[in-house]
Design an enzyme around this catalytic site. Structure first.
Site, PDB file in Angstrom:
ATOM      1  N   ASP A 110       0.824  -1.212   0.000  1.00  0.00           N
ATOM      2  CA  ASP A 110       0.000   0.000   0.000  1.00  0.00           C
ATOM      3  C   ASP A 110       0.855   1.257   0.000  1.00  0.00           C
ATOM      4  O   ASP A 110       1.491   1.585   0.998  1.00  0.00           O
ATOM      5  CB  ASP A 110      -0.920  -0.013   1.226  1.00  0.00           C
ATOM      6  CG  ASP A 110      -1.887   1.163   1.245  1.00  0.00           C
ATOM      7  OD1 ASP A 110      -2.125   1.752   0.176  1.00  0.00           O
ATOM      8  OD2 ASP A 110      -2.410   1.478   2.323  1.00  0.00           O
ATOM      9  N   ASP A 315      -2.069   5.406  -5.611  1.00  0.00           N
ATOM     10  CA  ASP A 315      -2.252   4.533  -4.459  1.00  0.00           C
ATOM     11  C   ASP A 315      -2.396   3.081  -4.908  1.00  0.00           C
ATOM     12  O   ASP A 315      -3.414   2.694  -5.492  1.00  0.00           O
ATOM     13  CB  ASP A 315      -3.497   4.968  -3.689  1.00  0.00           C
ATOM     14  CG  ASP A 315      -3.669   4.220  -2.382  1.00  0.00           C
ATOM     15  OD1 ASP A 315      -2.815   3.366  -2.074  1.00  0.00           O
ATOM     16  OD2 ASP A 315      -4.646   4.494  -1.670  1.00  0.00           O
TER      17      ASP A 315
END
Length: 512
Positions: A110, A315
């Site tokens: 992430d 992201d």
């Protein structure tokens, strides 16, 4: 001998600089295989052998030296492969080994968060014994007492930020992270232990580097169900992230790359700064909380150019792309204007507004192409702007862009087909069209695709019409079935968690 020579030379230069402020000093440079260097070695009594100029050995030695100087990249000891796993939230995962003896964890990657955490001394963690995914994946619980290299992080440590919750400077440092997704969080204490890494050059070297991470004792929300049940690997800018620690300790350059393959297979490489021919755009740095946010100056949909400038976070922990108005409305309206298929009536249970029914008897559909122009002029062609849903009676495809109320996010679907470089030294985002299998090293213990990885819909350019030709295959149908099982929690760190649940309900409904 060479180090002694360099030391004496530095002393001489220092003396000259101190004794004259007007003298201009120059140093003569020589090629490492030049006659001057060879003579110096001989006078020094070295019996060093030299390759013949122009020979294969000559250039092989030069190339080997370049690789040592420029390719000091590291990855995890199990290899640099990543997998998009549909049954675990449709995120990219990799295997990480921690501690002594080493224990493996299947962690989600992430770039939208910073801390690395794994389940540990659990008060409330995802079950590793009685869950839908335990039959497919081996999950672990970290035990600090079971690792001979584990150390507690105390409250006087520079990486401890929750000083208000400390009972004293020598007490264990607590951590707590609440994600924007509703009621999703992790908390526990910080610990330090070795992470097992390997070099990516031909001289395969295994390295144990100390990193600080979260001993996650209490997880809530999505972490208990399907997303990142065995830990989350934060790759953000903050000093507690693993890329920050590795670069600060001198293991790597302050950069890393992630490759997102069309088939769900990817790569992650620490220290990778990409290539000279990649496109680049600067990060919009914020000293208070730096993130991988860039500026999009223009969007092309089909043959229409939209002058819609906005900032967006890249992201890897988000499956789809989120846009706020007016950018969302401009892009989706333009997409709709180019589509030739009949639009499916909107369904309030899903966030995708623009869905279309493929004509009966046809196995192809022309979909508008999409290109983002970044600050600096670089262009990112979006290869996968849609998702395909297979029902009993029809095939449906949707523009995989979600309307946001707060934040623009470039998700995994827009990164597919690229190696994305997060260069934290130059403060730029780099990207290049890339086959993720090209980075496979002969020493990399590459595993076959897991049974429940999810493939993206293949796309190819269709001339200058601004359209992509999407072919409906059995893999599309399998992808739709995987989506039913996985999209309910596709983004645990998103601000619109209710959308995840609505996607799940709608896709289940379509399968009935």
């Amino acid at each position: 001998m060479i180090s002694q020579f360099i030391f004496l030379l530095s002393i001489c230069l220092s003396w000259l600089l101190q004794t004259s402020s007007t003298r201009i000093l120059t140093l003569e440079m020589h090629h490492r295989f030049s006659t001057h260097v060879k003579d110096w070695y001989r006078r020094a009594g070295s019996d060093h052998s030299w390759p013949e100029k122009g020979s294969v050995e000559y250039y092989a030695l030069l190339a080997r030296h370049d690789r040592r100087a420029l390719s000091d990249a590291l990855t995890f000891s199990d290899g640099n492969a990543t997998f998009r796993i549909s049954s675990l939230g449709f995120l990219h995962y990799t295997s990480v080994t921690l501690g002594s003896p080493g224990m493996k964890f299947l962690v989600a990657l992430d770039t939208g968060s910073d801390i690395f955490w794994v389940p540990c001394r659990c008060t409330k963690c995802a079950s590793i014994d009685d869950s839908p995914y335990t039959s497919d994946f081996e999950l672990s619980i970290y035990d600090p007492d079971g690792s001979s290299t584990s150390k507690n992080v105390t409250c006087n440590n520079d990486l401890c930020t929750h000083h208000n919750n400390c009972t004293g400077t020598s007490s264990n440092c607590p951590y707590s992270v609440s994600y924007i997704s509703s009621e999703t969080s992790t908390s526990g204490i910080l610990v330090e232990d070795v992470i097992h890494l390997q070099s990516l050059d031909n001289d395969l070297e295994f390295i144990k580097a100390y990193v600080t991470f979260g001993c996650g004792q209490v997880q809530t929300g999505s972490f208990l169900d399907i997303a990142a049940p065995n830990g989350l690997f934060g790759l953000g800018f903050e000093k507690i992230s693993v890329p920050s620690i590795l670069s600060r300790e001198g293991y790597i350059a302050n950069s890393f790359s992630m490759c997102f393959g069309h088939d769900g297979i990817g790569r992650i490489s620490f220290g990778d700064k990409g290539s000279l021919d990649q496109e680049e755009t600067p990060f919009n740095t914020n000293s208070y909380h730096p993130t991988y946010t860039v500026t999009v100056t223009q969007v092309r949909v089909g043959t229409t150019v939209l002058d819609s400038e906005f900032t967006a976070l890249f992201d890897s922990g988000t499956s789809f792309t989120y846009l706020v108005d007016p950018s969302y409305r401009m892009l989706s309206d333009s997409f709709h204007a180019h589509v030739r298929d009949r639009r499916r009536p909107p369904d309030p249970r899903i966030p995708f507004e623009y869905c279309y029914i493929m004509s009966p008897g046809m196995n192809t559909s022309l979909v508008p192409g999409m290109t983002l122009t970044m600050d600096g002029g670089g262009q990112l062609v979006v290869y996968d702007p849609i998702i395909v849903i297979s029902t009993l009676h029809e095939l449906v495809y949707c523009l995989a862009v979600v309307k946001s109320q707060e934040l623009n996010i470039i998700g995994q679907n827009f990164m597919t087909g690229y190696r994305i470089v997060f260069d934290r030294e130059k403060l730029v985002l780099g990207w290049k069209n890339f086959d993720c299998y090209e980075t496979e090293d002969a020493n990399d213990d590459f595993e076959p695709k897991p049974a429940n990885y999810a493939a993206n819909v293949p796309a190819s350019s269709s001339g200058d019409s601004g359209l992509l030709n999407h072919t409906t295959t059995q893999s599309n149908r399998n992808t739709a079935q995987n989506l039913v099982a996985s999209l309910s929690l596709y983004r645990f760190n998103s601000f619109n968690s209710i959308h995840s649940f609505l996607v799940y309900l709608f896709l289940v409904f379509l399968q009935l």
